[in-house]
Design a protein around this motif. Structure first.
Motif, PDB file in Angstrom:
ATOM      1  N   ALA A 195      40.482  38.021  49.050  1.00 12.05           N
ATOM      2  CA  ALA A 195      39.178  37.677  49.615  1.00 12.05           C
ATOM      3  C   ALA A 195      38.918  38.453  50.899  1.00 12.05           C
ATOM      4  O   ALA A 195      37.824  38.983  51.105  1.00 12.05           O
ATOM      5  N   ILE A 196      39.927  38.547  51.761  1.00 10.18           N
ATOM      6  CA  ILE A 196      39.660  39.221  53.039  1.00 10.18           C
ATOM      7  C   ILE A 196      39.650  40.730  52.892  1.00 10.18           C
ATOM      8  O   ILE A 196      39.091  41.435  53.725  1.00 10.18           O
ATOM      9  N   VAL A 197      40.263  41.236  51.845  1.00  9.25           N
ATOM     10  CA  VAL A 197      40.275  42.695  51.678  1.00  9.25           C
ATOM     11  C   VAL A 197      39.009  43.180  50.976  1.00  9.25           C
ATOM     12  O   VAL A 197      38.407  44.171  51.372  1.00  9.25           O
ATOM     13  N   THR A 198      38.589  42.466  49.931  1.00 10.04           N
ATOM     14  CA  THR A 198      37.372  42.909  49.250  1.00 10.04           C
ATOM     15  C   THR A 198      36.123  42.326  49.895  1.00 10.04           C
ATOM     16  O   THR A 198      35.017  42.760  49.604  1.00 10.04           O
ATOM     17  N   GLU A 199      36.288  41.339  50.745  1.00 11.23           N
ATOM     18  CA  GLU A 199      35.174  40.733  51.489  1.00 11.23           C
ATOM     19  C   GLU A 199      34.157  40.067  50.587  1.00 11.23           C
ATOM     20  O   GLU A 199      33.030  39.790  51.001  1.00 11.23           O
ATOM     21  N   LEU A 200      34.507  39.853  49.351  1.00 13.75           N
ATOM     22  CA  LEU A 200      33.609  39.137  48.454  1.00 13.75           C
ATOM     23  C   LEU A 200      34.459  38.358  47.464  1.00 13.75           C
ATOM     24  O   LEU A 200      35.456  38.863  46.965  1.00 13.75           O
ATOM     25  N   VAL A 201      34.066  37.131  47.191  1.00 12.12           N
ATOM     26  CA  VAL A 201      34.753  36.335  46.175  1.00 12.12           C
ATOM     27  C   VAL A 201      33.747  36.033  45.085  1.00 12.12           C
ATOM     28  O   VAL A 201      32.785  35.297  45.309  1.00 12.12           O
ATOM     29  N   ALA A 202      33.909  36.656  43.942  1.00 13.56           N
ATOM     30  CA  ALA A 202      32.959  36.466  42.842  1.00 13.56           C
ATOM     31  C   ALA A 202      33.747  36.297  41.542  1.00 13.56           C
ATOM     32  O   ALA A 202      34.851  36.825  41.410  1.00 13.56           O
ATOM     33  N   PRO A 203      33.165  35.542  40.607  1.00 10.72           N
ATOM     34  CA  PRO A 203      33.922  35.271  39.368  1.00 10.72           C
ATOM     35  C   PRO A 203      34.321  36.536  38.626  1.00 10.72           C
ATOM     36  O   PRO A 203      35.357  36.557  37.953  1.00 10.72           O
ATOM     37  N   GLY A 204      33.522  37.592  38.750  1.00  9.31           N
ATOM     38  CA  GLY A 204      33.820  38.828  38.034  1.00  9.31           C
ATOM     39  C   GLY A 204      35.153  39.447  38.418  1.00  9.31           C
ATOM     40  O   GLY A 204      35.699  40.273  37.694  1.00  9.31           O
ATOM     41  N   ALA A 205      35.707  39.042  39.579  1.00  6.50           N
ATOM     42  CA  ALA A 205      36.986  39.603  40.012  1.00  6.50           C
ATOM     43  C   ALA A 205      38.153  38.871  39.382  1.00  6.50           C
ATOM     44  O   ALA A 205      39.278  39.328  39.451  1.00  6.50           O
ATOM     45  N   PHE A 206      37.882  37.711  38.777  1.00  2.21           N
ATOM     46  CA  PHE A 206      38.988  36.871  38.306  1.00  2.21           C
ATOM     47  C   PHE A 206      38.911  36.646  36.805  1.00  2.21           C
ATOM     48  O   PHE A 206      39.066  35.543  36.311  1.00  2.21           O
ATOM     49  N   THR A 207      38.615  37.697  36.089  1.00  2.00           N
ATOM     50  CA  THR A 207      38.538  37.571  34.639  1.00  2.00           C
ATOM     51  C   THR A 207      39.937  37.455  34.072  1.00  2.00           C
ATOM     52  O   THR A 207      40.930  37.595  34.778  1.00  2.00           O
ATOM     53  N   ILE A 208      39.989  37.226  32.791  1.00  2.00           N
ATOM     54  CA  ILE A 208      41.277  37.085  32.118  1.00  2.00           C
ATOM     55  C   ILE A 208      42.072  38.382  32.212  1.00  2.00           C
ATOM     56  O   ILE A 208      43.304  38.382  32.184  1.00  2.00           O
ATOM     57  N   THR A 209      41.353  39.488  32.375  1.00  2.00           N
ATOM     58  CA  THR A 209      42.037  40.771  32.532  1.00  2.00           C
ATOM     59  C   THR A 209      43.005  40.725  33.711  1.00  2.00           C
ATOM     60  O   THR A 209      44.103  41.274  33.657  1.00  2.00           O
ATOM     61  N   LEU A 210      42.594  40.061  34.777  1.00  2.00           N
ATOM     62  CA  LEU A 210      43.450  39.960  35.961  1.00  2.00           C
ATOM     63  C   LEU A 210      44.723  39.189  35.626  1.00  2.00           C
ATOM     64  O   LEU A 210      45.831  39.628  35.944  1.00  2.00           O
ATOM     65  N   SER A 211      44.554  38.047  34.975  1.00  2.00           N
ATOM     66  CA  SER A 211      45.728  37.233  34.634  1.00  2.00           C
ATOM     67  C   SER A 211      46.691  38.017  33.762  1.00  2.00           C
ATOM     68  O   SER A 211      47.911  37.963  33.947  1.00  2.00           O
ATOM     69  N   ILE A 212      46.129  38.726  32.803  1.00  4.86           N
ATOM     70  CA  ILE A 212      46.985  39.490  31.892  1.00  4.86           C
ATOM     71  C   ILE A 212      47.665  40.626  32.645  1.00  4.86           C
ATOM     72  O   ILE A 212      48.839  40.918  32.424  1.00  4.86           O
ATOM     73  N   ALA A 213      46.930  41.234  33.578  1.00  8.62           N
ATOM     74  CA  ALA A 213      47.520  42.320  34.359  1.00  8.62           C
ATOM     75  C   ALA A 213      48.695  41.802  35.184  1.00  8.62           C
ATOM     76  O   ALA A 213      49.706  42.501  35.346  1.00  8.62           O
ATOM     77  N   LEU A 214      48.586  40.585  35.694  1.00  4.60           N
ATOM     78  CA  LEU A 214      49.689  40.023  36.486  1.00  4.60           C
ATOM     79  C   LEU A 214      50.937  39.857  35.626  1.00  4.60           C
ATOM     80  O   LEU A 214      52.034  40.267  36.025  1.00  4.60           O
ATOM     81  N   LEU A 215      50.752  39.290  34.452  1.00  2.00           N
ATOM     82  CA  LEU A 215      51.912  39.095  33.566  1.00  2.00           C
ATOM     83  C   LEU A 215      52.489  40.448  33.171  1.00  2.00           C
ATOM     84  O   LEU A 215      53.710  40.648  33.160  1.00  2.00           O
ATOM     85  N   THR A 216      51.583  41.369  32.868  1.00  2.00           N
ATOM     86  CA  THR A 216      52.016  42.712  32.495  1.00  2.00           C
ATOM     87  C   THR A 216      52.858  43.332  33.598  1.00  2.00           C
ATOM     88  O   THR A 216      53.925  43.891  33.343  1.00  2.00           O
ATOM     89  N   ALA A 217      52.380  43.207  34.831  1.00  2.00           N
ATOM     90  CA  ALA A 217      53.111  43.777  35.961  1.00  2.00           C
ATOM     91  C   ALA A 217      54.491  43.152  36.073  1.00  2.00           C
ATOM     92  O   ALA A 217      55.484  43.846  36.303  1.00  2.00           O
ATOM     93  N   ALA A 218      54.551  41.834  35.888  1.00  2.00           N
ATOM     94  CA  ALA A 218      55.844  41.152  36.025  1.00  2.00           C
ATOM     95  C   ALA A 218      56.834  41.647  34.969  1.00  2.00           C
ATOM     96  O   ALA A 218      58.000  41.907  35.273  1.00  2.00           O
ATOM     97  N   VAL A 219      56.350  41.788  33.746  1.00  2.00           N
ATOM     98  CA  VAL A 219      57.255  42.178  32.667  1.00  2.00           C
ATOM     99  C   VAL A 219      57.616  43.659  32.765  1.00  2.00           C
ATOM    100  O   VAL A 219      58.769  44.050  32.614  1.00  2.00           O
TER     101      VAL A 219
END
Lengths: 372, 295, 457, 256
Positions: A229-253
């Protein structure tokens, strides 16, 4: 495997901190921004790697926890104007509660059912912002104002300060997680992951242990959301799509599940591969639709190749490489304790059927289940 | 009352699509114990193949057949090329590989076909049917969609139950060890399972694309709902997949119809609520009971 | 299953250092940064004897580098991903015809997949690393909002945002930012007035996308359409393509006219679903969702099985819409002729539709602004050039640009789609974004495209 | 060569085969579970493999049937080395491995379980009449299964399951049968029935049987030869009667 001592961990963290400060001053402002981005990703991925790698629970919804942290940050900053450190703590607390709720609901779920439930959490939660635009700003989201503190002077670049803040949070998180994983809590997680029944017999409260893992992972995601939030200075639903969640899991694995350095490797892949692929693709005079889709396809190829070449993630590859030079960073026996994983090298699908539900139990014990 | 009927019927026609995706996931889950995140991407890609064939031959049915054939090939090739080498490795590796495959297919579709909306024809008229003077809210094509999915499900069920290949597939799914020790070539059976899943996905793609238009990401949300349907029904149960799909389709239709403008925002929340309620009582899906727990 | 068995921080220092070094090395290529650019400030317009200098970051003696963020992949890519290549095609045409005072425009647009986080990243890359002189035509409301304060704090000209949100008109808080297209509120007002006048006594239903696009449009409609006329308001989310419940509800409410603020795919779905439900209201569709070429393309595939009455043109016939640029199908229009020529030469692969026209028209406006900014402009010169107003371009109504107003096009005409062409009916109407602001016929004349295709300095 | 079992005209029984294991080495990861194991099982004989938990008995069967790829050594079926082949190939070559406790597929019906036995028949499409005959024969021998042919195997008792497993082994017409702890968890009376059946299969159908058993007393009672494994090595191999008579060995390794 022997645990790393706390002084070593702290020392490592200090070295990284110094590196970040030096790099952030030496490099250009865009690199500062990338450092901040990577630190945010590391924070979130580290939490997930604990959840999935240590406690054996999958989450495809950690993007939603990031959203909760980010919206909490935006709302408090907007309405109360509290300093960021306080906001960060509250964001962490709020997501911890959210993590407990999800963890509670998920405690009985396993494998794909847990994946499905968390996936829908990841899809559904951000859409709440659209349903209540009065509070959450709808599709446009909420603006967050974040400035450098006065003592740094007027000319101190904001991106550098953001890089410092994000890196500091990421490092503190990593140190805490490293300690946690060595503690009794970490042992319980691994026990539950390897064999729930055995863990329960050994006196581990399985449900509480699993929920705690969700709380920890959600808290990390929440802090990452606050930083985002403080880096992009905007909090909008478009930033938190399922793509983000999947990217997190992908990064972990991709990085190497259950390893904190792996969280860093995975984050680097996720953040940097698309950027560089774009640079390469756009510099070759291809048509727009081709050039813009090459990074997408390349990213897919990278995911597949990393998984095929480094089954233990990039950190597994790093250990192997270090091992070549005789540096004993690798655990002594990568997989020896779990003999049923590769009964026959090569094309041997026989065992995978027996792997999933009851994890990690060796074949001998599994066959004992036949007792009527 | 008329509205209720219309909501229900349109929900059923979309639910059938979710069911088709759910079925394909069930097939792969039973064979490989793996969630195939690329299922929607494969369906999207095969529909592009169908568009190209329709464009060149002018025949809808040639495209239809080409899509199904492409689905079979894509499923089998995916299994052989990238899934099989990952089996026996940590189980999430194969999941990440399917995610990689999804991203790759979406990127390839963008490269080959561009990112624009493409429209895909319907097999039959899209003009609504009427009962007397009351429009039912479904067209001849919707009836075809439901019929095609049901027929395919039925065929699969019969094939599973009464043919030797079906027996092999079930044996491999339930107990790969015994199956192999009995001489069943489980690896081939798994490839076959992926090929059939590819076919089902292709069918879903061809059937849904007239109602969504086609673009590289067009199957994303369909996949999420198909996956949800499979989880609701129970990943081991083909019947569960169909029931889960219908349940979800109808429930989302009611939500959008009766909850007003917030209902359309909250469709995924409604899906989540259904899922949570189901899993609260049956952590392995509604039809998990149909499956015998190995003692 | 195998797993690495323990979280470790042992080699983390090694790893991290290595990683950061990777990042550091990779930055080697293009690292020069910093806001101040070349020293010599603008010499103002006019005197052609002035040598071309590197007057600002992104401006060299030979090039002007500008950047943009666009959804080139992902769910928002269909349609929108045509826009930037079209702008680039127009810039290529300008570059081939003398450029901007001899400088060539280098247009670097990056994919943000319509994700604000990515937007934030690529715009910083464009500004901080690639030294873009300005950000041009960044697409999308939530995406561009994510970089609004960054661009303004860095004093980067943020021109002609590709979004109809009225949030770009904030000269005091966002002095560097300028809107371009007719904003959705104005559009809603103009459509609303038409509806109120032409369908008095009829039942009106709304069908709108559940985001700022649809909601701003409805806001404008509500300024003009009496509440009592509106019998149903139905929204959709773009990720759920089953709009049958919404259309059934509209039908049940007895709506005779449906006003739709939707993207083309959902206008087409509205039409198809209406066929299913035996519902045939008069459709009034916003400019974004009514592009006849896109719509016909989407609907054409259903002609064969749907019977003779169901072909693309028949399905779009009678749709009432508004246009703030000349109709794409109007071959006699000088602007259409110009842009068609550029399209055929530089962007022939894309269909010549509303999105392509949009990208070129926005590109034209940018060239207008750059020419006005002078031979050796600073970043501030571009902003003040626009603040002092731009002459009317391809749009049918003038720009609102002034030091106190950063809105773009101020008006549109109403028309009806027939044979795949939006035909203007009546005069161009202009208005403002306030609830009570009058809607007045535009008295000026239509502008003509310059003979050379490049705006005059 | 054995004649076809009575009542099944036309069903091709395969010839009895000898099984020779030579210097077999196998293991998991760094663990070496079998260390140069050599066993000779004559055609149509019953060999009992005995030893404590972790002696390598199960691994031995897995290595023979291909479930574990041997690192070295040979698995000779009638003289032909088949070490390293896949379990499917081994099954088709005539080696039937019944793993401990997992013999039946609980989700399938009794008849389906039996039909799975036919999957290892050589040739592509066995005639319908052959399949029917094989089923009929199985039901004739195991009348308890005939009554339950449409029931899913999960509903069977432990003893019935073992019957089913053995019936399936019969239907498969193997040349070599590897049985892992068939008596585990069965009541003594049922266990006796199962052991009787093992003997009958071997004697009547000429199936070479390798029997892994915890219950050494029972196993040696029906076996021709006995092999004792300890920590992956053969520590004794002799006719069953001799082993049973060796008090020291019994005491040391077999616990009876």
């Amino acid at each position: 495997m022997r645990a790393q001592s706390t002084p070593r961990v702290l020392g490592a963290a200090l070295v990284v901190a110094v590196m970040v400060v030096i790099l952030s001053i030496r490099l250009n402002t865009f690199r500062d921004y990338q450092i901040a981005e990577i630190a945010i990703e590391v924070t979130a991925v580290a939490g997930l790697t604990v959840l999935t790698g240590l406690s054996g629970q999958i989450s495809l919804g950690n993007g939603a926890f990031m959203a909760i942290g980010a919206y909490t940050t935006a709302l408090i900053t907007l309405h109360l104007g509290w300093p960021f450190i306080a906001v960060l703590v509250i964001a962490a607390a709020v997501t911890a509660v959210a993590g407990a709720v999800v963890g509670l609901a998920a405690a009985r779920l396993h494998g794909p059912y847990l994946a499905g439930a968390t996936l829908l959490v990841g899809v559904a939660l951000p859409s709440v912002a659209n349903a209540y635009p009065g509070t959450f700003g709808g599709d446009q989201g909420l603006n967050v104002v974040f400035t450098t503190p006065g003592f740094l002077g007027v000319n101190f670049p904001l991106t550098r300060w953001q890089a410092w803040v994000c890196s500091a949070v990421a490092l503190v998180t990593l140190v805490l997680l490293a300690n946690l994983s060595r503690s009794r809590v970490g042992r319980n997680w691994r026990a539950v992951r390897d064999n729930e029944v055995a863990a329960a017999l050994a006196g581990v409260n399985v449900a509480r242990t699993r929920i705690l893992a969700f709380v920890v992972s959600a808290t990390c995601a929440g802090m990452a959301g606050a930083l985002l939030a403080i880096v992009t200075e905007l909090v909008a639903p478009g930033a938190f799509t399922i793509t983000l969640s999947i990217a997190l899991l992908t990064a972990a694995v991709i990085g190497g599940l259950g390893t904190l350095p792996g969280a860093l490797w995975g984050s680097l892949v996720i953040i940097l591969v698309p950027t560089y692929a774009t640079d390469v693709a756009t510099s070759h005079g291809l048509s727009s639709s081709v050039a813009s889709n090459i990074p997408v396809a390349a990213y897919g190829v990278v995911l597949i190749l990393v998984m095929l070449i480094f089954p233990q993630g990039i950190q597994g590859g790093v250990r192997w490489a270090l091992g070549l030079f005789g540096i004993p960073s690798a655990p002594a026996r990568p997989a020896a304790s779990v003999p049923d994983v590769t009964p026959r090298a090569g094309a041997a699908p026989a065992s995978q059927h027996t792997v999933p539900a009851r994890k990690g139990s060796p074949p001998e014990s599994q066959e004992k289940e036949g007792t009527p | 009352m008329v509205e209720f009927l219309q909501f229900t019927l349109s929900g059923i026609s979309f639910g059938m699509i979710y069911a088709a995706i759910a079925l394909s996931l069930v097939l792969i889950w039973r064979g490989t114990r793996l969630l195939n995140f690329a299922q929607g991407g494969m369906a999207m890609f095969t529909t592009y193949v169908a568009i190209e064939v329709v464009h060149h031959t002018g025949s809808y049915w040639a495209g239809f057949a080409a899509a199904l054939a492409a689905g079979v090939v894509l499923g089998a090739v995916a299994e052989l090329a990238v899934i099989r080498p990952a089996l026996g490795k940590p189980e999430l590796n194969a999941v990440i590989i399917t995610i990689g495959l999804l991203v790759l297919l979406e990127g390839l579709a963008g490269i080959l076909y561009g990112g624009q909306f493409r429209s895909f024809p319907a097999a039959f008229s899209v003009i609504g049917l009427r009962a007397g003077s009351t429009p039912l809210g479904v067209s001849r094509f919707d009836v075809f969609v439901a019929g095609a999915v049901l027929a395919t499900t039925l065929l699969l069920a019969i094939g599973f139950r009464y043919t030797s290949v079906g027996l092999r597939m079930r044996a491999a799914a339930f107990n790969a060890t015994v199956a192999r020790l009995s001489g069943i070539r489980v690896a081939r059976v798994i490839t076959l399972g992926w090929a059939l899943a590819g076919l089902l996905g292709a069918l879903a793609g061809v059937l849904v694309s007239p109602s969504t238009f086609l673009y590289p990401n067009s199957m994303d949300s369909i996949f999420v709902l198909g996956f949800t349907a499979a989880v609701i029904g129970g990943l081991d149960s083909p019947v569960g997949a169909v029931v889960g799909g219908l349940l979800l389709g109808v429930a989302l239709s009611y939500a959008a119809g009766y909850l007003g403008s917030q209902g359309s925002d909250l469709t995924t929340v409604v899906a989540l609520v259904i899922l949570v309620v189901v899993l609260m009582f049956r952590p392995d899906g509604i039809f998990s009971g149909a499956r015998v727990r190995r003692v | 299953m195998t797993r690495s068995h323990r979280l470790r921080l042992p080699a983390i220092a090694v790893v991290a250092v290595a990683a950061l070094t990777v990042a550091a090395c990779s930055s080697g290529g293009s690292s020069s940064s910093g806001p101040g650019g070349g020293g010599s400030s603008s010499a103002g317009g006019g005197s052609s004897s002035t040598a071309l200098t590197a007057s600002a970051p992104g401006i060299t003696a030979t090039t002007i580098t500008i950047g943009s963020h666009q959804p080139l992949t992902g769910p928002a890519a269909p349609g929108y991903s045509e826009i930037a290549p079209a702008s680039a095609a127009y810039f290529a045409y300008v570059n081939a015809n003398g450029g901007v005072y001899g400088r060539k425009i280098a247009y670097k647009y990056l994919d943000d997949a319509y994700n604000p986080t990515t937007t934030s990243q690529v715009v910083r890359q464009l500004v901080l690393q690639d030294n873009a002189y300005a950000i041009f035509n960044g697409l999308g409301t939530p995406t561009h909002l994510a970089v609004l304060s960054f661009l303004n704090s860095q004093k980067i000209p943020d021109v002609f945002v590709a979004s109809g949100c009225d949030c770009w008109n904030a000269p005091t808080t966002a002095p560097e930012t300028f809107g371009w297209q007719l904003d959705y509120t104005r559009e809603g007002k103009i459509l609303g007035q038409y509806v109120a006048q032409h369908f008095a006594g009829k039942k009106i239903g709304y069908f709108y996308q559940d985001d700022e696009f649809g909601m701003d449009g409805v806001k404008g409609l509500d300024y003009e359409v009496p509440k009592s006329m509106v019998v149903s308001r139905q929204s959709y989310v773009p990720t759920n393509t089953n709009v049958a419940p919404q259309v059934a509800a509209l039908r049940a409410s007895g709506a005779q006219v449906v006003v739709s603020f939707s993207i083309p795919a959902f206008t087409a779905l509205l039409k198809l679903t209406s066929l299913k439900l035996g519902f045939s209201p008069t459709l009034v569709v916003s400019n974004v969702g009514s592009d006849p070429i896109t719509l016909s393309g989407l609907l054409e595939a259903f002609a064969k099985q749907g019977g003779a009455t169901v072909n693309g043109n028949a399905l779009t016939a009678g749709i009432i819409s508004d246009g703030y640029a000349p109709s794409v199908g109007d071959a006699g229009n000088s602007w259409i002729a110009l842009f068609k020529k550029v399209h055929d030469q530089y962007d022939a692969k894309a269909p010549f539709d509303g999105n392509v026209l949009y990208g070129m028209a926005a590109g034209y406006t940018f060239v207008q602004a750059m020419l006005k900014a002078g031979r050796n402009p600073t970043r501030a010169d571009l902003v003040s050039a626009i603040n002092s107003g731009l002459p009317q371009g391809p749009a049918v109504a003038p720009y609102a640009y002034s030091a106190t107003d950063h809105d773009g096009v101020t008006g549109a005409y109403i028309g009806t789609v027939n044979n795949g062409i939006l035909t203007q009916e009546g005069k161009v109407l202009t208005t403002d974004t306030s609830p009570t602001g009058p809607i007045t016929p535009f008295s000026g004349t239509e502008s003509q495209a310059p003979a050379g295709g490049v705006p005059a300095p | 060569m054995m004649t076809s079992p009575a009542g099944v005209p036309g069903a091709q029984q395969r010839d009895a085969a000898s099984l020779v294991i030579e210097d077999l080495v196998a293991g998991y990861g760094e663990v070496r579970a079998l260390d140069k194991v050599t066993i000779v099982a004559g055609a149509a004989s019953i060999t009992a493999v005995l030893g404590a938990n972790g002696a390598g008995k199960t691994t031995l069967l897995r290595a023979i049937s291909g479930m574990v790829r041997p690192r070295s050594g040979r698995v000779l079926l009638d003289g032909a080395d088949r070490a390293g082949r896949s379990p499917e190939d081994m099954a088709r070559a005539g080696i039937a491995h019944v793993p401990e406790g997992q013999g039946v597929i609980a989700e399938l019906t009794v008849e389906e379980n039996l039909r799975i036995g036919m999957m290892s028949w050589p040739g592509i499409a066995p005639r319908r009449a052959d399949r029917a005959a094989a089923l009929a024969e199985a039901y004739e021998r195991f009348t308890v299964l005939a009554d339950r042919r449409r029931k899913i195997a999960a509903t069977l008792s432990g003893g019935e399951r073992q019957m089913l497993v053995i019936a399936r082994a019969l239907v498969a017409r193997p040349r070599v049968l590897l049985l892992d702890e068939p008596s585990l968890g069965l009541a003594p009376r049922v266990m006796t029935q199962v052991m009787d059946m093992v003997v009958r299969l071997s004697r009547e159908s000429g199936i070479t049987t390798v029997l892994v058993e915890q219950n050494a007393r029972v196993a040696l009672a029906i076996a021709d030869r006995g092999v004792v494994l300890n920590l992956g090595r053969v520590v004794a191999e002799a006719p069953a009667g001799e082993l049973a008579a060796d008090v020291a060995l019994r005491h040391h390794y077999l616990g009876f």
